[in-house]
Design a protein around this motif. Structure first.
Motif, PDB file in Angstrom:
ATOM      1  N   ARG A  13       0.866  -1.175   0.000  1.00 14.11           N
ATOM      2  CA  ARG A  13       0.000   0.000   0.000  1.00 14.11           C
ATOM      3  C   ARG A  13       0.905   1.228   0.000  1.00 14.11           C
ATOM      4  N   ILE A  14       0.836   2.026  -1.041  1.00 13.63           N
ATOM      5  CA  ILE A  14       1.716   3.191  -1.151  1.00 13.63           C
ATOM      6  C   ILE A  14       0.943   4.432  -0.722  1.00 13.63           C
ATOM      7  N   GLN A  15       1.506   5.167   0.222  1.00 17.01           N
ATOM      8  CA  GLN A  15       0.843   6.363   0.727  1.00 17.01           C
ATOM      9  C   GLN A  15       1.535   7.578   0.129  1.00 17.01           C
ATOM     10  N   THR A  16       0.777   8.399  -0.599  1.00 15.00           N
ATOM     11  CA  THR A  16       1.353   9.622  -1.153  1.00 15.00           C
ATOM     12  C   THR A  16       0.482  10.800  -0.767  1.00 15.00           C
ATOM     13  N   VAL A  17       1.041  11.997  -0.898  1.00 14.20           N
ATOM     14  CA  VAL A  17       0.389  13.178  -0.329  1.00 14.20           C
ATOM     15  C   VAL A  17       0.263  14.276  -1.381  1.00 14.20           C
ATOM     16  N   TYR A  18      -0.965  14.783  -1.538  1.00 13.81           N
ATOM     17  CA  TYR A  18      -1.196  15.966  -2.372  1.00 13.81           C
ATOM     18  C   TYR A  18      -1.513  17.122  -1.424  1.00 13.81           C
TER      19      TYR A  18
END
Length: 300
Positions: free
Chosen positions: A46-51
């Motif tokens: 599960r890849i967590q990325t941030v906008y």
């Protein structure tokens, strides 16, 4: 006063393998984090990325594609995808622009009906079909579930992705950001580097090798203006090892030079990348080896 109200929350990207979840996420946050290839099951963790924008912050969880599992790695990937739905404010379900709703989609529909969250249906790849086909797909899916929003996009061409961001913010709570504004991912650098090497291997090898490769970063040493990286590509068969290395090491060199460019862009410095290839039979069915390569099959 309204613009002082900041929103922040979590959005999960779900969908069958290969519908473009990672491509969409990379475009939304404006940086390459998730690897993409034309093979299914590219995203394993599960890849967590941030906008972060003026309106607020969206933390994206890009899940592995939900599918019927065939081995321990497959089981783990499905569990990660399904457990992600418990941790978010809104779900983005990516589908292709077709009226055919197959068994894979129906399996996801069951999960989404159970999760009781607002679901935004994202019809991706609209650049590949005529407008009428998109409208027909919207009608077909609308009959299946009461979606919070339906947004047609082309992740590859960034068509309508601004509208999608607007829609996501509607369903997020007001609150302080979870991450600093310059954060784009919670992935450790080693993991991203491993994924970048794996992506290049998958792309260079195309149909020659099944999905059974992993990458282990043996060491990553930062010097003044250069990073030394030693990495091993793990495959399941001796015959695969020969293909990955190629004639006189040509394939391994190609994978290495392509991966090095991406890694240098990310780390913003020169990279000295050394690649090796090892055979570990049936690593996808070994809990120990899965943990070793950064997957944690026993964790919920």
């Amino acid at each position: 006063m309204e613009n002082k109200q900041y929103k922040s929350g979590f959005a999960a990207l779900v969908g069958r393998p290969n519908v473009g979840k990672s491509t969409l996420m990379n475009h939304l946050i404006g940086q390459k984090i998730a690897i993409t290839s034309n093979k299914p099951q590219t995203t394993r963790n599960r890849i967590q990325t941030v906008y972060t924008g003026e309106k607020g912050q969206i933390v994206f969880l890009d899940t592995p594609g939900i599918h019927k599992a065939k081995n321990k790695l497959g089981d783990y990937m499905v569990r990660v995808a399904e457990s992600t739905l418990k941790d978010v404010d809104v779900v983005l379900w990516l589908v292709e622009p077709t009226t055919y709703i197959g068994a894979g989609e129906r399996h996801i529909l069951e999960q989404l009906r159970r999760c009781k969250l607002p679901v935004i249906l994202v019809i991706n790849k609209i650049d590949t079909v005529k407008k009428d086909a998109v409208m027909e797909a919207i009608e077909a899916y609308r009959k299946e579930m009461d979606f919070a929003e339906i947004v047609p996009v082309s992740a590859l061409r960034s068509n309508n992705t601004d509208t999608l961001l607007e829609c996501i913010f509607k369903y997020l709570p007001y609150g302080e950001p979870f991450y600093d504004e310059d954060t784009v991912t919670d992935q450790p650098q080693r993991q991203i580097v491993a994924e970048m090497i794996r992506e290049k291997a998958l792309r260079c090898l195309e149909e020659e090798i099944p999905h059974g490769i992993a990458v282990a970063i043996e060491q990553m040493k930062f010097k003044e203006h250069i990073v030394d990286i030693d990495a091993t590509i793990i495959c399941e068969r001796d015959s695969h090892k020969g293909i990955i290395i190629g004639k006189q090491g040509s394939m391994l060199k190609k994978i290495g030079s392509q991966a090095r460019k991406d890694i240098e862009d990310m780390l913003e410095c020169q990279v000295n990348l050394q690649l090796w290839v090892k055979v570990k039979k049936d690593w996808r069915d070994s809990d120990f080896l899965l943990k070793n390569f950064g997957y944690h099959p026993s964790e919920e």
